[in-house]
Structure formats: C-alpha cells, structure tokens
Design a protein around this motif. Sequence first.
Motif, short mmCIF file in Angstrom:
data_model
loop_
_atom_site.label_atom_id
_atom_site.label_comp_id
_atom_site.label_asym_id
_atom_site.label_seq_id
_atom_site.Cartn_x
_atom_site.Cartn_y
_atom_site.Cartn_z
N TRP A 6 23.38 32.47 37.27
CA TRP A 6 23.64 31.18 36.64
C TRP A 6 24.22 31.27 35.24
CZ3 TRP A 6 24.42 26.96 39.15
CH2 TRP A 6 23.90 26.84 40.44
N TRP A 7 23.94 32.32 34.50
CA TRP A 7 24.48 32.35 33.14
C TRP A 7 25.99 32.50 33.14
CZ3 TRP A 7 26.82 36.82 31.53
CH2 TRP A 7 26.47 38.01 32.19
N TRP A 8 26.59 32.97 34.24
CA TRP A 8 28.05 33.02 34.33
C TRP A 8 28.66 31.62 34.39
CZ3 TRP A 8 31.22 36.72 33.10
CH2 TRP A 8 30.83 38.05 33.22
N ALA A 9 27.87 30.63 34.78
CA ALA A 9 28.36 29.25 34.84
C ALA A 9 28.87 28.78 33.47
CB ALA A 9 27.28 28.32 35.37
N ALA A 10 28.24 29.27 32.41
CA ALA A 10 28.69 28.91 31.06
C ALA A 10 30.10 29.43 30.79
CB ALA A 10 27.71 29.44 30.01
N ALA A 11 30.40 30.62 31.28
CA ALA A 11 31.74 31.18 31.10
C ALA A 11 32.76 30.40 31.92
CB ALA A 11 31.76 32.66 31.48
N VAL A 12 32.39 29.98 33.12
CA VAL A 12 33.28 29.14 33.93
C VAL A 12 33.55 27.83 33.19
CG1 VAL A 12 33.56 27.89 36.11
CG2 VAL A 12 32.50 30.15 36.11
N ALA A 13 32.50 27.21 32.68
CA ALA A 13 32.64 25.95 31.94
C ALA A 13 33.52 26.13 30.71
CB ALA A 13 31.27 25.40 31.56
N ALA A 14 33.37 27.24 30.01
CA ALA A 14 34.19 27.49 28.82
C ALA A 14 35.66 27.66 29.19
CB ALA A 14 33.68 28.73 28.08
N ALA A 15 35.94 28.40 30.26
CA ALA A 15 37.33 28.57 30.70
C ALA A 15 37.93 27.23 31.10
CB ALA A 15 37.41 29.57 31.85
N LEU A 16 37.16 26.42 31.83
CA LEU A 16 37.66 25.10 32.23
C LEU A 16 37.86 24.19 31.02
CD1 LEU A 16 35.60 24.43 35.48
CD2 LEU A 16 38.07 24.79 35.29
N ALA A 17 36.94 24.24 30.06
CA ALA A 17 37.07 23.40 28.86
C ALA A 17 38.33 23.77 28.09
CB ALA A 17 35.83 23.54 27.99
N GLY A 18 38.59 25.06 27.95
CA GLY A 18 39.82 25.49 27.27
C GLY A 18 41.06 25.04 28.02
N TYR A 19 41.03 25.16 29.33
CA TYR A 19 42.16 24.76 30.16
C TYR A 19 42.41 23.26 30.04
CZ TYR A 19 45.10 24.70 34.39
OH TYR A 19 46.12 24.56 35.29
N PHE B 122 38.60 31.77 37.64
CA PHE B 122 38.30 32.29 38.98
C PHE B 122 37.59 33.63 38.93
CE2 PHE B 122 41.68 29.25 40.32
CZ PHE B 122 40.89 28.50 41.19
N LEU B 123 37.96 34.48 37.98
CA LEU B 123 37.27 35.77 37.87
C LEU B 123 35.79 35.59 37.51
CD1 LEU B 123 39.96 38.01 36.15
CD2 LEU B 123 39.04 38.26 38.46
N VAL B 124 35.50 34.70 36.56
CA VAL B 124 34.10 34.50 36.22
C VAL B 124 33.37 33.71 37.30
CG1 VAL B 124 34.36 34.87 33.74
CG2 VAL B 124 34.57 32.57 34.65
N THR B 125 34.09 32.90 38.06
CA THR B 125 33.48 32.25 39.22
C THR B 125 33.04 33.30 40.23
OG1 THR B 125 34.72 30.19 38.92
CG2 THR B 125 33.87 30.64 41.14
#
Length: 155
Positions: A64-77, A113-116
């Motif tokens: 679950w902590w990888w979800a934060a990295a997915v959210a960060a990548a999406l927020a930047g995008y 996608f990589l962090v997903t």
Amino acid sequence: MGFSPLGLLVGVAVLAPNLLLVAFPPRAPLPKAPVPRPLGWLERAGQALCLVVPAITETGTIVWWWAAAVAAALAGYYALWGRYLLRGRDGADLYRPVWGVPVPMALLPVAAFLVTAAWLGDPWIAAAAVVLAAGHIPTSLAAARAAGEAQRRRI
C-alpha cells in the motif's frame, strides 16, 4: 488472468486526460516530428498494453505505501495538463521540460505504471510500462525537438 479494479482505475486515470485534446486541442497545430514507423507502433502497443494489462491481470501482494508514489505521479501529470490548459493550450507545453526534466508528460505516465506494478505486485504491468517507455519517450523527445525548432523559427 483476472480482473483488477485498481489496475483499471490507474489505466483510466493515466490515459483519460488525453481526451482533453479532443475538446481542447492545441491552438496552433504542432509540427509533425519524423518518427520511424516501428517506434510509432511500439508507442501504440505500449499505450494499449498499459490500458489493458493492469485491468486484466490479478494483483499480487499489494504494497500500500506504493500507492503514494502512484498518486504523486498522477498529481504531477495532472498538474502538467493544467499547465497546458491554463497557458492557453500551447502545444509546446505538452513537451516542455520541467525543472530540467525533458518530456515530463511522457515520463510521468511511465513512472505511474511502473510504480503501479510495484503497488499491485504485478510484473506484467511493469513489462507493459517498459514497452510504453521504449516507444513513448523517444517519440515525445522527437516531438519536443520539432516543437522547439518551430518555435525558434517563429521568433
């Protein structure tokens, strides 16, 4: 094989903002960038894989902590899509560097996608992201180069 609602959610979240180009196309058309046909095919294959693979492969052990990295990548995008819209839909903004990072609008979806893949414990998503990276990043770099050259000619 199986269905992953989280994978589908990420695939749609990354690819949906591209629909903004239908409603809000660049005010001036971008110059065509010379891209070898196989590279274009690779890009399209990566896009299709990144939409389908996350949705049709079962997740492994979710970290679950990888979800934060997915959210960060999406927020930047999403912030970069906001930049495109708020600055008057200049097509060059789709390829403009940020903080010295070239083509961030190509790099952030790949990163998402990589962090997903890490988040959902799914190596197939990572493989799809690698295919996307192999086609999308060089194609975007070529488009950025063409946009920069067109802008220099206008000045």
